[in-house]
Scaffold this motif. Sequence first.
Motif, PDB file in Angstrom:
ATOM      1  N   TYR A 123       0.828  -1.199   0.000  1.00 57.39           N
ATOM      2  CA  TYR A 123       0.000   0.000   0.000  1.00 57.39           C
ATOM      3  C   TYR A 123       0.869   1.259   0.000  1.00 57.39           C
ATOM      4  CZ  TYR A 123      -4.739  -1.867   0.948  1.00 57.39           C
ATOM      5  OH  TYR A 123      -5.980  -2.464   0.869  1.00 57.39           O
ATOM      6  N   GLN A 124       1.898   1.253   0.848  1.00 61.37           N
ATOM      7  CA  GLN A 124       2.748   2.441   0.958  1.00 61.37           C
ATOM      8  C   GLN A 124       3.464   2.728  -0.361  1.00 61.37           C
ATOM      9  OE1 GLN A 124       6.240   2.898   1.026  1.00 61.37           O
ATOM     10  NE2 GLN A 124       6.165   5.030   1.693  1.00 61.37           N
ATOM     11  N   GLU A 125       3.909   1.678  -1.030  1.00 63.27           N
ATOM     12  CA  GLU A 125       4.619   1.848  -2.296  1.00 63.27           C
ATOM     13  C   GLU A 125       3.688   2.359  -3.391  1.00 63.27           C
ATOM     14  OE1 GLU A 125       8.097   1.158  -4.925  1.00 63.27           O
ATOM     15  OE2 GLU A 125       7.726   1.662  -2.830  1.00 63.27           O
ATOM     16  N   ALA A 126       2.458   1.827  -3.436  1.00 63.66           N
ATOM     17  CA  ALA A 126       1.526   2.205  -4.498  1.00 63.66           C
ATOM     18  C   ALA A 126       0.903   3.575  -4.264  1.00 63.66           C
ATOM     19  CB  ALA A 126       0.431   1.150  -4.635  1.00 63.66           C
ATOM     20  N   TYR A 127       0.559   3.883  -3.014  1.00 64.65           N
ATOM     21  CA  TYR A 127      -0.130   5.138  -2.695  1.00 64.65           C
ATOM     22  C   TYR A 127       0.809   6.246  -2.234  1.00 64.65           C
ATOM     23  CZ  TYR A 127      -4.808   3.107  -3.156  1.00 64.65           C
ATOM     24  OH  TYR A 127      -5.948   2.534  -3.651  1.00 64.65           O
ATOM     25  N   GLN A 128       2.047   5.871  -1.931  1.00 65.32           N
ATOM     26  CA  GLN A 128       3.050   6.834  -1.466  1.00 65.32           C
ATOM     27  C   GLN A 128       2.663   7.523  -0.162  1.00 65.32           C
ATOM     28  OE1 GLN A 128       6.300   7.444  -3.076  1.00 65.32           O
ATOM     29  NE2 GLN A 128       5.545   5.408  -3.662  1.00 65.32           N
ATOM     30  N   VAL A 129       1.857   6.847   0.638  1.00 61.83           N
ATOM     31  CA  VAL A 129       1.548   7.280   2.008  1.00 61.83           C
ATOM     32  C   VAL A 129       1.443   6.024   2.868  1.00 61.83           C
ATOM     33  CG1 VAL A 129       0.322   9.383   1.315  1.00 61.83           C
ATOM     34  CG2 VAL A 129      -0.953   7.250   1.636  1.00 61.83           C
ATOM     35  N   GLU A 130       1.610   6.194   4.161  1.00 64.19           N
ATOM     36  CA  GLU A 130       1.463   5.061   5.071  1.00 64.19           C
ATOM     37  C   GLU A 130      -0.007   4.648   5.156  1.00 64.19           C
ATOM     38  OE1 GLU A 130       3.796   3.468   6.564  1.00 64.19           O
ATOM     39  OE2 GLU A 130       5.536   4.777   6.744  1.00 64.19           O
ATOM     40  N   PRO A 131      -0.300   3.355   5.081  1.00 64.62           N
ATOM     41  CA  PRO A 131      -1.678   2.918   5.299  1.00 64.62           C
ATOM     42  C   PRO A 131      -2.060   3.049   6.767  1.00 64.62           C
ATOM     43  CG  PRO A 131      -0.245   1.019   5.097  1.00 64.62           C
ATOM     44  CD  PRO A 131       0.607   2.230   4.809  1.00 64.62           C
ATOM     45  N   VAL A 132      -3.349   3.119   7.025  1.00 65.44           N
ATOM     46  CA  VAL A 132      -3.850   3.124   8.395  1.00 65.44           C
ATOM     47  C   VAL A 132      -4.521   1.785   8.663  1.00 65.44           C
ATOM     48  CG1 VAL A 132      -4.134   5.625   8.447  1.00 65.44           C
ATOM     49  CG2 VAL A 132      -6.045   4.187   7.695  1.00 65.44           C
ATOM     50  N   TYR A 133      -4.846   1.545   9.937  1.00 66.89           N
ATOM     51  CA  TYR A 133      -5.448   0.284  10.354  1.00 66.89           C
ATOM     52  C   TYR A 133      -6.846   0.579  10.893  1.00 66.89           C
ATOM     53  CZ  TYR A 133      -0.871  -1.661   9.600  1.00 66.89           C
ATOM     54  OH  TYR A 133       0.296  -2.050   8.998  1.00 66.89           O
ATOM     55  N   ILE A 134      -7.848  -0.101  10.329  1.00 70.03           N
ATOM     56  CA  ILE A 134      -9.225   0.230  10.647  1.00 70.03           C
ATOM     57  C   ILE A 134     -10.048  -1.024  10.930  1.00 70.03           C
ATOM     58  CG2 ILE A 134      -9.148   2.300   9.197  1.00 70.03           C
ATOM     59  CD1 ILE A 134     -10.881   0.747   7.143  1.00 70.03           C
ATOM     60  N   ARG A 135     -11.153  -0.828  11.605  1.00 67.22           N
ATOM     61  CA  ARG A 135     -12.227  -1.817  11.655  1.00 67.22           C
ATOM     62  C   ARG A 135     -13.260  -1.448  10.591  1.00 67.22           C
ATOM     63  NH1 ARG A 135     -13.393  -4.682  16.852  1.00 67.22           N
ATOM     64  NH2 ARG A 135     -11.508  -4.589  18.132  1.00 67.22           N
ATOM     65  N   MET A 136     -14.224  -2.329  10.369  1.00 61.67           N
ATOM     66  CA  MET A 136     -15.281  -2.052   9.399  1.00 61.67           C
ATOM     67  C   MET A 136     -16.626  -2.403  10.005  1.00 61.67           C
ATOM     68  SD  MET A 136     -15.708  -3.395   5.435  1.00 61.67           S
ATOM     69  CE  MET A 136     -16.471  -4.967   5.812  1.00 61.67           C
ATOM     70  N   GLY A 137     -17.604  -1.544   9.762  1.00 61.96           N
ATOM     71  CA  GLY A 137     -18.928  -1.787  10.316  1.00 61.96           C
ATOM     72  C   GLY A 137     -19.718  -2.849   9.597  1.00 61.96           C
ATOM     73  N   GLY A 138     -19.348  -3.143   8.345  1.00 63.37           N
ATOM     74  CA  GLY A 138     -20.053  -4.148   7.572  1.00 63.37           C
ATOM     75  C   GLY A 138     -19.682  -5.562   7.983  1.00 63.37           C
ATOM     76  N   SER A 139     -20.257  -6.517   7.269  1.00 62.41           N
ATOM     77  CA  SER A 139     -20.063  -7.932   7.589  1.00 62.41           C
ATOM     78  C   SER A 139     -19.655  -8.703   6.337  1.00 62.41           C
ATOM     79  CB  SER A 139     -21.353  -8.541   8.149  1.00 62.41           C
ATOM     80  OG  SER A 139     -21.840  -7.788   9.235  1.00 62.41           O
ATOM     81  N   ILE A 140     -18.742  -9.637   6.520  1.00 61.76           N
ATOM     82  CA  ILE A 140     -18.392 -10.598   5.471  1.00 61.76           C
ATOM     83  C   ILE A 140     -18.517 -11.971   6.123  1.00 61.76           C
ATOM     84  CG2 ILE A 140     -16.701 -11.290   3.735  1.00 61.76           C
ATOM     85  CD1 ILE A 140     -15.385  -8.562   4.030  1.00 61.76           C
TER      86      ILE A 140
END
Length: 483
Positions: free
Chosen positions: A412-429
């Motif tokens: 992610y960092q290489e492609a977007y040139q920013v550090e990724p963040v870490y999240i939860r998600m309200g949806g369900s899989i």
Amino acid sequence: MSMLGWTTYATIYAIFQRYGSEAKHMSTFSQSLHRYFEAHEDEHLKELIEFLRIPSISTLEEHHKDINAACSWLINKLTIAGLENVQAIETDGYPFVYADWLHAPGKPTVLIYGHYDVQPVDPIELWESPPFSPVVQDDKIYARGATDDKGQVFLHIKAIEALLALTGELPINIKCCIEGEEEVGSFGLTKWLENNQELLAADFIVISDTPLMQQGIPAICYAVRGLCALQIDVQGPQMDLHSGGYGGAVSNPIHALAKIIQSFHDESGKIAIDGFYDDVLHIDVEERNQFSTVAPPDEYLMNQLGVPHLYGEPGYTAIERTWIRPAIDTNGIYGGFSGEGTKTIIPSSAHAKVSIRLVPDQKPKQVFEQLEAHIQLHAMPGVIVTTTRVDEGLPYVASLDHVAVQAAHYAYQEAYQVEPVYIRMGGSIPIVSTFSEQLNAPIILMGFGLPDEQAHAPNEHFHLDNFRKGLLTLALFFTQLAQ
């Protein structure tokens, strides 16, 4: 203590630094990948449009042939990409498509999961273009399934194809499982897995069906909420009645249904079902504090949605309510007369579809029982209330200290040139918890959609900037895993 065993951002970034020695090499390779994807973009978009034209709505029986068409389309494209053993595997529900490439001895095996079925398009009148006639406008592609999940599945196919085209091989072993009934609970695949774990066995699983934090800020999702869904049917008189002749003398099923729905919450917005919060897992203060560093404030959400106020359980921000707290929502109500003009009747029946988002350690079976008891407790006299369970799935929380998470961070960092963040998600899989239990493998949630791309709603779309960066991210991710 949360079941996550929270790893701080400082620790994550320290782990990431170990990969610095590979960064220069990968940067050169990423340029080659970028040139490849740029040269093939028109071709890729044409193919994605083909895929999005197929109305593979799993919840509607009349689209059975379209499910088969989408399945066949995937078999063809996976074969062309260079994968092997490509086939449709029958289940008690709709089939899933399997494919693999297992020629990297000593390297990890990753299972790629996605789904080719889509949601219904209602209300059709709110679509600005036909949902299955894809339109590219303002660097976005509009169609049902564009972001959930055909567009994101397509990224994996083309990332694999690019690596095989550029190097003649894959850096790791890959298996694919792309199913046709995720939007209706994955029941066929779940049952099939009970006796067939070996075919899908892998060192870890990657799923792209989650959002970025916001445009330009990639996110690794480490938790999803679980799900309970049911239908409520309220039966009153045997037929519709004239409201002049019977109004005030018999129970109105719509009134009875409204009373039940109103009883789900107290005046503050807290869920009022007895025992509902008993098993809700406490979340560390440290983890909650991290949310404010990555999530926008409540005011941003209000402006984005065009609402004057937010609503929900007191004591929590909007992001906390959707990430770490359960919720109950009525998804649809029908009954009586809703056409143009007036028809003065007492309807014979009324119906509602209800869903509950669960958090650790809530269990669907227990929550179903609590909700059903609550509904009967609040049923009005003069009507018969029945419920039907239609969908369920456990919540899931992953650990962040797995090497695959570190590889995802790098990509992610290489492609977007920013550090990724870490999240939860309200949806369900729902299949996530099934995979965790049946395959006993870590699950990496690497999404490329955006929260406002209107998945499940009219005018669903996918930003092409994330389409391009997603291709690069996944190719780099697969390559980094081999290091």
